[in-house]
Structure formats: C-alpha cells, structure tokens
Design a protein around this motif. Structure first.
Motif, PDB file in Angstrom:
ATOM      1  N   VAL A 192       0.861  -1.187   0.000  1.00  0.00           N
ATOM      2  CA  VAL A 192       0.000   0.000   0.000  1.00  0.00           C
ATOM      3  C   VAL A 192       0.894   1.233   0.000  1.00  0.00           C
ATOM      4  O   VAL A 192       1.670   1.450   0.932  1.00  0.00           O
ATOM      5  CB  VAL A 192      -0.924   0.019   1.229  1.00  0.00           C
ATOM      6  N   THR A 232       1.636   5.156   0.334  1.00  0.00           N
ATOM      7  CA  THR A 232       1.081   6.338   0.992  1.00  0.00           C
ATOM      8  C   THR A 232       2.099   7.470   0.903  1.00  0.00           C
ATOM      9  O   THR A 232       3.276   7.233   0.634  1.00  0.00           O
ATOM     10  CB  THR A 232       0.774   6.065   2.479  1.00  0.00           C
ATOM     11  N   GLN A 237     -10.643  -2.964   1.938  1.00  0.00           N
ATOM     12  CA  GLN A 237     -11.130  -1.648   2.336  1.00  0.00           C
ATOM     13  C   GLN A 237     -10.713  -1.312   3.762  1.00  0.00           C
ATOM     14  O   GLN A 237     -10.249  -0.196   4.039  1.00  0.00           O
ATOM     15  CB  GLN A 237     -12.663  -1.592   2.213  1.00  0.00           C
ATOM     16  N   LYS A 273      -6.985  -0.425   3.765  1.00  0.00           N
ATOM     17  CA  LYS A 273      -6.684   0.914   3.263  1.00  0.00           C
ATOM     18  C   LYS A 273      -7.001   1.979   4.310  1.00  0.00           C
ATOM     19  O   LYS A 273      -6.229   2.921   4.513  1.00  0.00           O
ATOM     20  CB  LYS A 273      -7.472   1.183   1.983  1.00  0.00           C
ATOM     21  N   LYS A 323      -4.233   4.360   6.164  1.00  0.00           N
ATOM     22  CA  LYS A 323      -4.377   5.811   6.025  1.00  0.00           C
ATOM     23  C   LYS A 323      -4.368   6.500   7.381  1.00  0.00           C
ATOM     24  O   LYS A 323      -3.777   7.578   7.546  1.00  0.00           O
ATOM     25  CB  LYS A 323      -5.672   6.137   5.276  1.00  0.00           C
TER      26      LYS A 323
END
Length: 389
Positions: free
Chosen positions: A263, A265, A290, A293, A297
């Motif tokens: 992922v 970022t 989902q 993520k 975040k």
C-alpha cells in the motif's frame, strides 16, 4: 533526578521519532496522562506519564529520533528529597602543555596562562574504511565538522589523496546550494532499511508475462482477480509461497496463503496482510482490502496485520508502468507485480484482435526458487486471469 526514558515499544523497535509534545516545561501531569506522541516504523504511539509530577525538562524536539532507553522527560524532585543534579566541573583549557586555567560562567579564564613557541605538527588520519586511502589532518577534520560536511563524500585534491580545506569548502558550497538534507522518518526510514536488507540477503530474478483479458465480458475487480490468480499460481507451484532461512540454508513451504499487499502512501510504503486468502470469498476480500486501506491511512494498523505474510502482491499499475522488479522482503521468496491495463493488438484463437492486456511480473529469490517453478506459477496466474469469470 527523576528521568523518564523512552520505553520499549514492542515489535523489536529500537527507536521512534517525536511527532508531537502534549506537555511543556512547568506543566503538572498525572499518572498515565499522555506526554507525547511518537512515530515508529509501524504506527503512531501515545506515550503516557509513569508518574505524577511537574515537568522540569523535555529531551528532544518534534522530528528528533529517540532511541529506546534514552531520556524523554525529567520531573522535578519531590519536596524534601535530594536532587541527583550536580554542577558540572568547570572545563579546563589545555594550551600545548601550558598550565591550564578553569573557565568561569562569564567565560573569563582563571589562573595563569603561559605562552608557548612550540610548533605543533598535525598528524594525518584516514577517512572511511580501512581500504579507503583518503587522508585528512585534524584542522581540516574540524573544519568539516563545523561546516557539517561528511568527509566520506569529499573528493580529495591534495597530494597522496589528502583532503584539503578547499575540498571541504567546495562540498559545503555545493550542499548549501542544493539545500538541507531531509532525514527519513517513520515508514520511509523503515522502507530504506527493508530495501537494504532485501539487497543484502536476496538473489532476485524476474520473469514477465501478459495476461490477455479478451474473455472478460463484464466489469471485473482487478485486485480481486489478481488475488484469485495468485492462489491458482500457488496451487500450481507451491514453492513460491514459502519462507527462506538463510542461516539454515533451507525453506519452509507454507500451506496457507497470507497475502502481503503493498500500500503506497505519502508517508511511505506499507505491506499489510490479508489472512488465508485462498479460503475467503470475493466479498470477504473486498471488505478486508477496504479495512486495510482505512487502517493504513489512519496509521492504526494492528501489529499482527503487518507481519507474517507469505507472498506479496503489488498492484502498481493504477499509477502507470508495465513491468517491474520489486524487492522481496525476507523471509518471503516471491512478489507479484501487476502493471497498467492497456489495449494491445494480440492473437486470440488464430485471429488478430484488440484486447485488454495486464502485464505481470514475478520476482523470486533464486536461492530457493528455480526459474521453472517461477514460470509455472506465472503461467497459472495468467491462465486464471484470462478466464471469463
């Protein structure tokens, strides 16, 4: 002194970056009141006060990196208790063998100072590794320290590979022109270390293939299809779902597929885990992705979801690019990368057609995975992706 030191944050973490102070000097705090927030490679952690008291001193500013066990906060001594603080001894100035004098708080030298006509010869010292061959005298080393110039990046122009003052000043001017260095913190620092480990411990080799999506007649969730195809690849060739032990020169073939999902970022790269993907439904995988993520975040990923993956998937194609040679993080032995879907002129059943194509790359650790095993895995992935549903 009542000194509170940075506690062990778990997970083998040996340092943390100060993200925010919640207190200041003079504040009265209670037990378990948050003192500061620190950022580790994995999360933002609130550090509570171990005691009630008045803050006397804070060690470190926002952005500083603190090692576990180093002082964080000093509390004022309780009334009536003895302070462990002691006035430091006055520094002594030594002038070439002359009698020394102490320096007072105002900077005045107390005691006799004797002049000396002795000629001091500065000895050469080496820079860098034993085989580096660069030489520098103490005065130039001091100049580099004052100008914050790393001598290992200086090209010497003096005789016999000697670094001169002009060399140091030249590099200082270059560094001043390009601006200050940005120290890597948190996830980016962890990423740098992980990539160094991958470089040092893995023998990476990459094979590529295009999966032709001509049979897709309805919209598909590419990430879910990639996960399903990866499971098919492991079933065809289990050697890629494994951990390698370089100390034992052995591997562990793993039954369950715990998928590490890369992922990206602004703070850096995270690899979070989807557990046992072979036994989960598409709906369960979508919900898991989902949740992943959102957790990444907000930097609230549980520690158990950042470790234990057995193979990795990087769906970098949403940013662009076709093929890749991503790094393998030990002890895993393979990572799958999917590039950007594109239209291409391809043969399908003897006919030339325009079809969607997804480029695939599999990077594997050639110490324990053969080229044949990797290509069989990749072929099975492509075959599964090319199915209609």
């Amino acid at each position: 002194m009542n000194i509170f030191k940075l506690p062990d944050l778990g997970e083998g973490l040996q340092e943390a970056d100060i993200r925010e102070w919640h207190v200041k000097v003079g504040d009265t705090v209670a037990v378990d009141q948050p003192l500061l927030a620190v950022e580790t490679a994995k999360a933002v952690v609130e550090v509570p006060s171990p005691q009630a008291g008045v803050i006397k001193k804070l060690y470190g500013a926002v952005g500083d990196t603190m090692d576990v066990g180093k002082p964080l906060v000093e509390f004022e001594a309780a009334a009536g208790s003895e302070s462990a603080d002691a006035a430091p001894a006055a520094p002594v100035v030594d002038h070439g063998g002359a009698r020394s004098g102490a320096i007072t708080d105002t900077g005045t030298v107390v005691g006799a100072m004797q002049a000396s006509n002795e000629v001091v010869t500065e000895k050469l010292t080496s820079v860098g590794s034993a085989g580096g061959g660069l030489k520098v005298i103490p005065a130039v080393r001091a100049l580099a320290h004052r100008l914050n110039v790393d001598l290992t990046i200086v090209t010497p122009t003096g005789p016999d590979n000697m670094i001169t003052a002009a060399d140091v000043q030249r590099v200082h001017k270059v560094l001043a022109d390009v601006g200050p260095i940005e120290k890597l913190k948190g996830p980016r620092k962890a990423m740098a270390r992980a990539m160094s480990q991958a470089r040092d411990e893995v023998m990476p080799t990459t094979v590529t293939e295009d999966a032709i999506l001509h049979a897709w007649t309805s919209p598909q969730d590419l990430t879910i299809r990639l996960i399903r195809a990866l499971v098919a690849g492991v079933k065809a060739q289990p050697a890629l779902n494994a951990w390698y032990d370089q100390a034992e020169i052995g591997r562990r073939l793993l039954e369950k597929i715990h998928l590490g999902v890369a992922v990206d970022t602004p703070e850096g790269l995270f690899v979070a885990v989807l557990q046992d993907v072979a036994s989960r439904t598409p709906e369960s995988l979508r919900a898991g992705l989902q949740n992943m993520k959102e957790a990444v975040k907000s930097r609230n990923v549980p520690a158990e979801e950042l470790r234990g993956y057995t193979i990795t998937l990087s769906n970098f194609g949403r940013f662009g690019g076709k093929y890749a040679t991503p790094a393998i993080l030990p002890p895993t032995v393979a990572i799958v990368a999917a590039g950007s879907i594109r239209d291409a002129v391809v043969p399908v059943k003897g006919q030339i057609v325009i079809a969607k194509v997804v480029p695939l790359s599999v990077t594997f650790d050639h110490r324990c995975v053969t080229g044949g095993e990797a290509t069989q895995f990749l072929a099975a992935m492509a075959a599964d992706l090319e199915k209609a549903d």
